[in-house]
Write a protein that holds these residues in place. Structure first.
Motif, PDB file in Angstrom:
ATOM      1  N   LEU A  79      -2.649   4.675  -4.657  1.00  0.00           N
ATOM      2  CA  LEU A  79      -2.900   4.452  -6.103  1.00  0.00           C
ATOM      3  C   LEU A  79      -2.035   5.539  -6.941  1.00  0.00           C
ATOM      4  N   ASN A  80      -1.884   6.685  -6.644  1.00  0.00           N
ATOM      5  CA  ASN A  80      -0.996   7.662  -7.276  1.00  0.00           C
ATOM      6  C   ASN A  80       0.369   6.886  -7.398  1.00  0.00           C
ATOM      7  N   ARG A  81       0.867   6.648  -6.428  1.00  0.00           N
ATOM      8  CA  ARG A  81       2.275   6.051  -6.370  1.00  0.00           C
ATOM      9  C   ARG A  81       2.181   4.470  -7.389  1.00  0.00           C
ATOM     10  N   LEU A  82       1.346   4.106  -7.288  1.00  0.00           N
ATOM     11  CA  LEU A  82       1.280   2.667  -8.050  1.00  0.00           C
ATOM     12  C   LEU A  82       1.255   3.317  -9.571  1.00  0.00           C
ATOM     13  N   LEU A  83       0.401   3.936 -10.029  1.00  0.00           N
ATOM     14  CA  LEU A  83       0.443   4.432 -11.193  1.00  0.00           C
ATOM     15  C   LEU A  83       1.606   5.168 -11.713  1.00  0.00           C
ATOM     16  N   ARG A  84       2.347   5.682 -10.869  1.00  0.00           N
ATOM     17  CA  ARG A  84       3.875   6.264 -11.054  1.00  0.00           C
ATOM     18  C   ARG A  84       4.832   5.112 -11.047  1.00  0.00           C
ATOM     19  N   GLY A  85       4.465   3.755 -10.617  1.00  0.00           N
ATOM     20  CA  GLY A  85       5.330   2.607 -10.662  1.00  0.00           C
ATOM     21  C   GLY A  85       5.959   2.296  -9.481  1.00  0.00           C
ATOM     22  N   ASP A  86       5.665   3.114  -8.514  1.00  0.00           N
ATOM     23  CA  ASP A  86       6.277   3.232  -7.134  1.00  0.00           C
ATOM     24  C   ASP A  86       5.581   2.055  -6.211  1.00  0.00           C
ATOM     25  N   GLY A  87       5.821   0.799  -6.397  1.00  0.00           N
ATOM     26  CA  GLY A  87       5.018  -0.112  -5.874  1.00  0.00           C
ATOM     27  C   GLY A  87       5.778  -0.355  -4.453  1.00  0.00           C
ATOM     28  N   ALA A  88       7.034   0.169  -4.023  1.00  0.00           N
ATOM     29  CA  ALA A  88       7.420   0.125  -2.761  1.00  0.00           C
ATOM     30  C   ALA A  88       6.876   1.018  -1.856  1.00  0.00           C
ATOM     31  N   GLY A  89       6.708   2.500  -2.569  1.00  0.00           N
ATOM     32  CA  GLY A  89       6.233   3.585  -1.639  1.00  0.00           C
ATOM     33  C   GLY A  89       4.596   3.093  -1.543  1.00  0.00           C
ATOM     34  N   ALA A  90       3.830   2.589  -2.226  1.00  0.00           N
ATOM     35  CA  ALA A  90       2.507   2.233  -2.126  1.00  0.00           C
ATOM     36  C   ALA A  90       2.480   1.327  -0.898  1.00  0.00           C
ATOM     37  N   LEU A  91       3.180   0.189  -0.958  1.00  0.00           N
ATOM     38  CA  LEU A  91       3.249  -0.715  -0.109  1.00  0.00           C
ATOM     39  C   LEU A  91       3.436  -0.253   1.389  1.00  0.00           C
ATOM     40  N   GLU A  92       4.548   0.664   1.450  1.00  0.00           N
ATOM     41  CA  GLU A  92       4.819   1.397   2.789  1.00  0.00           C
ATOM     42  C   GLU A  92       3.700   2.006   3.245  1.00  0.00           C
ATOM     43  N   LEU A  93       3.001   2.775   2.325  1.00  0.00           N
ATOM     44  CA  LEU A  93       1.760   3.601   2.649  1.00  0.00           C
ATOM     45  C   LEU A  93       0.721   2.426   3.353  1.00  0.00           C
TER      46      LEU A  93
END
Length: 462
Positions: A136-150
């Motif tokens: 969620l933290n990565r998504l709110l920072r706009g890091d969709g790729a990082g969130a999806l990897e997690l």
């Protein structure tokens, strides 16, 4: 009944309601029971458990991130690092921190906790919630790729998923939406719907509509985004979860703005802003101000847009970056460039107002050509022609009034100019629609808004 027994009963009842993801209106008596038990005195671990539930109720039922953060911080104080529940509390506190706009702090703390969770023997639920909080933290920072990897592997072999597994799947859907992966959005949405509908998990269904609305917004389908926002708010209301409505409000305003319903979007943002601020939802409050800045810029009110953007930054903790993941990674940069007072649009296709003076005089507003019947009087057309003839920028108002009304005294000529300017701004507006301020008057000088207008002679067109 002893306070500890009463608290344990209340915790079990709250857990059952939260796991059902609906019926949150039933939480209030159990919340009061926990408050009474805390006042009566509880040992450290039961006290931490009670505070944890109070934090969850404040977050989901009320949307009160400030209260949730306080409860969760107090709960953490009751436990030592060896307690298996400590990591779960850190995950929940990270979610509250992220929604409060403390994204960097949450990222640092959650990353450290996630490293610690890899130690052998730690419970799987705690590790799962840490991944949820980090994603969620990565998504709110706009890091969709990082969130999806997690979240890789989310949803695999989900025969009897619990709320945490379903939320992981929902966040994977959110990441796919931010990345513009249409096929993945469709597949994940269908899988999530098949899991949610039989269980009647109303709050999670609200979340699904929210994410699908974000996907539609990013794909340029504003009407679909608006419908999903309304469905999110409706499902959240049925669940009794205030957080869903507060999230849906932002998406609804964004969709209205993209549908050119600027007045409705502005009114909704001004209505929700104080609520977001009061509840500690600083991230939503800042994103809402960013949307207001975009609306003002689109209306040609660049000073108001600059003020709204500056306010958006002050709503976040010091040093936290302003981001709007629903709008894409370049949205802030594009707005800042526009507010810098840069040059006119590079081509006529990018302009709100297109003016051709070489050959036939043609004016188009929002792509629609103006005909003689649209000009609201010959003086309105004459004013625009005079403004262009004088260069279009920082033309003294007195000079224009003298050109157009040479036989009128000064005061009357100035009044005539004000009326003509008002009519000029409203050209191309539907009844009741707010005008775009493509004519600026400042310090007694009249200008075409550079960021909104394209004129063939000034662009060097033939």
């Amino acid at each position: 009944m002893a306070p500890a027994e009463r608290a344990a009963e209340a915790c079990q009842a709250i857990d059952a309601i939260l796991c059902a993801a609906r019926g949150f209106e039933q939480l209030e008596p159990w919340r009061q029971a926990l408050r009474d038990s805390l006042e009566a005195g509880l040992p450290a671990r039961p006290r931490a458990q009670a505070l944890q539930r109070l934090g969850l109720v404040a977050l989901l039922r009320d949307g009160d991130v400030a209260a949730a953060g306080q409860h969760l911080a107090q709960a953490l104080e009751q436990l030592d690092a060896a307690d298996p529940n400590e990591l779960l509390l850190r995950a929940l506190a990270g979610i509250a921190d992220s929604l409060a706009g403390r994204l960097v702090r949450a990222d640092v703390r959650l990353s450290d906790a996630e490293l610690g969770s890899r130690a052998a023997g730690l419970p799987a639920p705690a590790r799962c919630w840490l991944e949820i909080a980090l994603a969620l933290n990565r998504l709110l920072r706009g890091d969709g790729a990082g969130a999806l990897e997690l979240l890789a592997g989310t949803g695999d072999a989900m025969s009897d998923p619990g709320p945490a597994e379903l939320l992981r799947l929902e966040l994977a859907l959110y990441a796919a939406a931010l990345l513009g992966c249409r096929e993945q959005v469709t597949a994940l949405s269908a899988r999530l719907a098949l899991l949610l509908f039989p269980l009647r998990l109303t709050l999670l269904e609200a979340g699904r509509h929210f994410v699908l609305g974000v996907a539609a917004l990013r794909q340029g389908d504003a009407l679909r985004a608006l419908v999903h926002a309304e469905e999110c708010a409706s499902a959240g209301s049925r669940a009794g979860a205030g957080l869903a409505g507060l999230l849906a409000g932002l998406l609804q305003a964004q969709a209205l703005a993209d549908l050119q319903r600027a007045d409705e979007a502005r009114s909704l943002l001004q209505q929700l802003g104080p609520d977001w601020g009061r509840l500690g939802l600083s991230l939503l409050a800042a994103m809402g101000r960013f949307e207001l800045a975009r609306l003002e810029a689109q209306a040609g009110e660049l000073d108001r847009a600059r003020q709204a953007l500056a306010t958006a930054r002050t709503l976040l903790p010091l040093g936290e970056p302003l981001a709007s993941p629903h709008r894409g990674p370049d949205s802030l940069l594009e707005l800042e460039r526009r507010l810098e007072g840069g040059p006119a649009p590079a081509s006529s296709a990018q302009a709100h107002v297109r003016i051709h003076t070489l050959g036939e005089f043609v004016v188009e507003i929002r792509g629609r050509r103006l005909y003689d019947r649209d000009w609201k009087g010959q003086r309105t057309k004459s004013l625009l022609l005079a403004l262009i003839h004088e260069g279009g920028y920082k033309v003294p108002a007195e000079r224009l009034s003298d050109l157009l009304w040479p036989d009128s005294d000064g005061d009357q000529a100035q009044q005539n100019l004000k009326v003509a300017l008002h009519r000029l701004r409203r050209l191309g507006c539907a009844p009741g629609e707010a005008p775009v301020n493509w004519i600026h008057v400042r310090h007694g000088q009249v200008s075409l808004a550079r960021s909104l207008c394209w004129v063939d002679t000034q662009a060097g067109c033939n």
